[in-house]
Motif scaffolding. Sequence first.
Motif, PDB file in Angstrom:
ATOM      1  N   GLY A  47       2.297  -2.668   3.640  1.00 42.98           N
ATOM      2  CA  GLY A  47       2.786  -1.995   2.442  1.00 42.98           C
ATOM      3  C   GLY A  47       3.287  -0.606   2.727  1.00 42.98           C
ATOM      4  N   VAL A  48       3.897  -0.417   3.906  1.00 40.95           N
ATOM      5  CA  VAL A  48       4.443   0.897   4.266  1.00 40.95           C
ATOM      6  C   VAL A  48       5.949   0.765   4.497  1.00 40.95           C
ATOM      7  CG1 VAL A  48       2.271   1.626   5.297  1.00 40.95           C
ATOM      8  CG2 VAL A  48       4.013   0.603   6.747  1.00 40.95           C
ATOM      9  N   PRO A  49       6.703   1.852   4.347  1.00 41.59           N
ATOM     10  CA  PRO A  49       8.166   1.784   4.463  1.00 41.59           C
ATOM     11  C   PRO A  49       8.613   1.321   5.845  1.00 41.59           C
ATOM     12  CG  PRO A  49       7.479   3.867   3.473  1.00 41.59           C
ATOM     13  CD  PRO A  49       6.243   3.209   3.992  1.00 41.59           C
ATOM     14  N   SER A  50       9.471   0.318   5.890  1.00 42.41           N
ATOM     15  CA  SER A  50       9.894  -0.252   7.169  1.00 42.41           C
ATOM     16  C   SER A  50      10.989   0.564   7.844  1.00 42.41           C
ATOM     17  CB  SER A  50      10.378  -1.693   6.973  1.00 42.41           C
ATOM     18  OG  SER A  50      11.489  -1.739   6.099  1.00 42.41           O
ATOM     19  N   GLU A  51      11.504   1.603   7.166  1.00 46.41           N
ATOM     20  CA  GLU A  51      12.542   2.415   7.820  1.00 46.41           C
ATOM     21  C   GLU A  51      11.976   3.219   8.997  1.00 46.41           C
ATOM     22  OE1 GLU A  51      11.581   4.897   3.985  1.00 46.41           O
ATOM     23  OE2 GLU A  51      11.820   2.783   4.518  1.00 46.41           O
ATOM     24  N   LYS A 110      -1.646   4.501  -2.280  1.00 46.80           N
ATOM     25  CA  LYS A 110      -2.193   3.187  -2.667  1.00 46.80           C
ATOM     26  C   LYS A 110      -3.370   3.333  -3.630  1.00 46.80           C
ATOM     27  CE  LYS A 110       0.505   0.844   0.114  1.00 46.80           C
ATOM     28  NZ  LYS A 110       1.581   0.001  -0.433  1.00 46.80           N
ATOM     29  N   ARG A 111      -4.162   4.379  -3.446  1.00 47.56           N
ATOM     30  CA  ARG A 111      -5.291   4.580  -4.358  1.00 47.56           C
ATOM     31  C   ARG A 111      -4.805   4.760  -5.798  1.00 47.56           C
ATOM     32  NH1 ARG A 111      -9.982   4.984  -1.726  1.00 47.56           N
ATOM     33  NH2 ARG A 111     -10.045   5.880   0.380  1.00 47.56           N
ATOM     34  N   GLU A 112      -3.632   5.358  -5.952  1.00 47.29           N
ATOM     35  CA  GLU A 112      -3.064   5.565  -7.277  1.00 47.29           C
ATOM     36  C   GLU A 112      -2.487   4.275  -7.844  1.00 47.29           C
ATOM     37  OE1 GLU A 112      -3.184   8.402  -9.058  1.00 47.29           O
ATOM     38  OE2 GLU A 112      -4.442   9.175  -7.423  1.00 47.29           O
ATOM     39  N   LYS A 113      -1.995   3.410  -6.953  1.00 49.66           N
ATOM     40  CA  LYS A 113      -1.361   2.176  -7.407  1.00 49.66           C
ATOM     41  C   LYS A 113      -1.572   1.090  -6.363  1.00 49.66           C
ATOM     42  CE  LYS A 113       2.966   0.259  -9.195  1.00 49.66           C
ATOM     43  NZ  LYS A 113       4.426   0.507  -9.433  1.00 49.66           N
ATOM     44  N   LEU A 114      -2.632   0.300  -6.562  1.00 52.96           N
ATOM     45  CA  LEU A 114      -2.952  -0.765  -5.618  1.00 52.96           C
ATOM     46  C   LEU A 114      -1.947  -1.906  -5.720  1.00 52.96           C
ATOM     47  CD1 LEU A 114      -6.827  -0.979  -6.073  1.00 52.96           C
ATOM     48  CD2 LEU A 114      -5.619  -0.061  -4.091  1.00 52.96           C
ATOM     49  N   GLY A 115      -1.668  -2.523  -4.566  1.00 58.07           N
ATOM     50  CA  GLY A 115      -0.797  -3.698  -4.540  1.00 58.07           C
ATOM     51  C   GLY A 115      -1.519  -4.881  -3.930  1.00 58.07           C
ATOM     52  N   SER A 128      -4.089  -2.022   0.576  1.00 59.42           N
ATOM     53  CA  SER A 128      -4.710  -2.113  -0.751  1.00 59.42           C
ATOM     54  C   SER A 128      -5.960  -2.984  -0.715  1.00 59.42           C
ATOM     55  CB  SER A 128      -3.710  -2.683  -1.768  1.00 59.42           C
ATOM     56  OG  SER A 128      -2.641  -1.785  -1.985  1.00 59.42           O
ATOM     57  N   ILE A 129      -5.908  -4.063   0.058  1.00 57.33           N
ATOM     58  CA  ILE A 129      -7.081  -4.940   0.183  1.00 57.33           C
ATOM     59  C   ILE A 129      -8.246  -4.183   0.816  1.00 57.33           C
ATOM     60  CG2 ILE A 129      -7.976  -6.966   1.425  1.00 57.33           C
ATOM     61  CD1 ILE A 129      -5.233  -8.290   0.935  1.00 57.33           C
ATOM     62  N   LEU A 130      -7.956  -3.366   1.836  1.00 57.97           N
ATOM     63  CA  LEU A 130      -9.008  -2.581   2.473  1.00 57.97           C
ATOM     64  C   LEU A 130      -9.578  -1.544   1.501  1.00 57.97           C
ATOM     65  CD1 LEU A 130      -7.422  -1.981   5.989  1.00 57.97           C
ATOM     66  CD2 LEU A 130      -9.369  -3.439   5.463  1.00 57.97           C
ATOM     67  N   ILE A 131      -8.713  -0.904   0.718  1.00 54.39           N
ATOM     68  CA  ILE A 131      -9.175   0.086  -0.259  1.00 54.39           C
ATOM     69  C   ILE A 131     -10.046  -0.589  -1.315  1.00 54.39           C
ATOM     70  CG2 ILE A 131      -8.428   1.628  -2.120  1.00 54.39           C
ATOM     71  CD1 ILE A 131      -5.947   2.249  -0.384  1.00 54.39           C
ATOM     72  N   GLN A 132      -9.620  -1.751  -1.785  1.00 50.04           N
ATOM     73  CA  GLN A 132     -10.405  -2.478  -2.784  1.00 50.04           C
ATOM     74  C   GLN A 132     -11.771  -2.862  -2.231  1.00 50.04           C
ATOM     75  OE1 GLN A 132      -7.088  -5.307  -3.610  1.00 50.04           O
ATOM     76  NE2 GLN A 132      -7.726  -5.085  -5.734  1.00 50.04           N
ATOM     77  N   ALA A 133     -11.803  -3.265  -0.966  1.00 55.77           N
ATOM     78  CA  ALA A 133     -13.086  -3.623  -0.351  1.00 55.77           C
ATOM     79  C   ALA A 133     -14.019  -2.420  -0.322  1.00 55.77           C
ATOM     80  CB  ALA A 133     -12.854  -4.140   1.077  1.00 55.77           C
TER      81      ALA A 133
END
Length: 401
Positions: free
Chosen positions: A149-153, A202-207, A212-217
């Motif tokens: 979930g990070v920018p691929s550029e 991601k903490r502000e807006k989980l995906g 995001s899965i690690l943060i939710q865990a």
Amino acid sequence: MKKENKGFISLNEIKGKSGEIEAYNPFPWYEKMRKESPIYYDQNIGACNVFLYKDVKRVLSDKETFSSRTQKSQSSLSKTLINQDPPKHTQVRSIINRSFTPRVMKAWEPRIQAIADELLQRMDGKEKIDIYKDLAHPLPIIVISELLGVPSEHIDQFKAWSDILVSSPKSSDKEDMKEFLTTRAKTEKELAEFFQGIIAEKREKLGDDLISILIQAEEEGLKISEEELIPFCNLLLVAGNETTTNLLTNTFFTIMEHEGVYDELKNDLSLIPSMIEETLRYRSPVQVLRRKVAQETTLGGQHLQKDDTVVVWLGSANRDENKFENASIFDIRRKPNPHVAFGHGIHFCLGAPLARMEATIAMTAFIKKYSSVSFSEEFTLDPIENSAVYGLRSFPVNVTN
């Protein structure tokens, strides 16, 4: 007296004891060691080297005797799954595993196909391409960037960072070690700052991405601490692209050096998955792993003391004549094929299904597109050196539609 081993081992360190070893062709040396010194203590690097399939598999399987906690350093990768033992390893792996289930991988298949197709479209009209630069490098790094979930550029920067994280010092000389540690510390700092920003967002807006899965865990009380999040992001970034990039370059090189194999695959695309398995055996993207002896034991008739470093040569185990019939032959129909390219036991590579899927999709799309591929007149063997991974850094070829 044993020489202290700092956890870093490269082929360069072994040359003095065992003669010249080619970075992309260590296999004659492996064969020699399997026959003459299958368990070999190298005073130069302060480690016991293991070359036979049965011994390699035992070291990887016996987690009570052979610990994965091999690094005393504070590097980010030393704080992740690859340097952990149960019960911590079991707990964290169960969390990470949520992102690599068959259902999740199946859901990603169309996107990976679209990325591969887009990269191949960029090659339209070209008679010369570089397998590494045009396909093997960008595909895995774009995929893992989107999974994280990070920018691929930032793919070129990601690749540069991950190359440094899996590298080894040129030698154990003081200056080489100093240069290596300085460069890696700088990379660790840059990566930490980058992922701190991503994690805050991601903490502000989980995906539904891996971070995001690690943060939710963490928020569910499953004990992935704030300090562990960044190292895991680093591990996923490295593991998510290095293995597949090298699998792809190794696959192309191997099928091209064996006359008729490309045509055989073009005539029967269903052979591609077994061909990839054979490449994993024949030219493993990771050639070496390390373990630490947790309790005194005997291996292959050799007594090992607690805290001894053990180096297992996956690339040798996968060419062991005692396990694989015609082990030195590249056989795209080989079955069964119980290679250990992704490791074995509790540390079997979590991303193996992803690497296999990416390689299968990329190879299928490429072979459908091009009627032939051949080594470019500019081709020179350009292997990765001073690294735990094994592959090519450039690969110019000629293609015909």
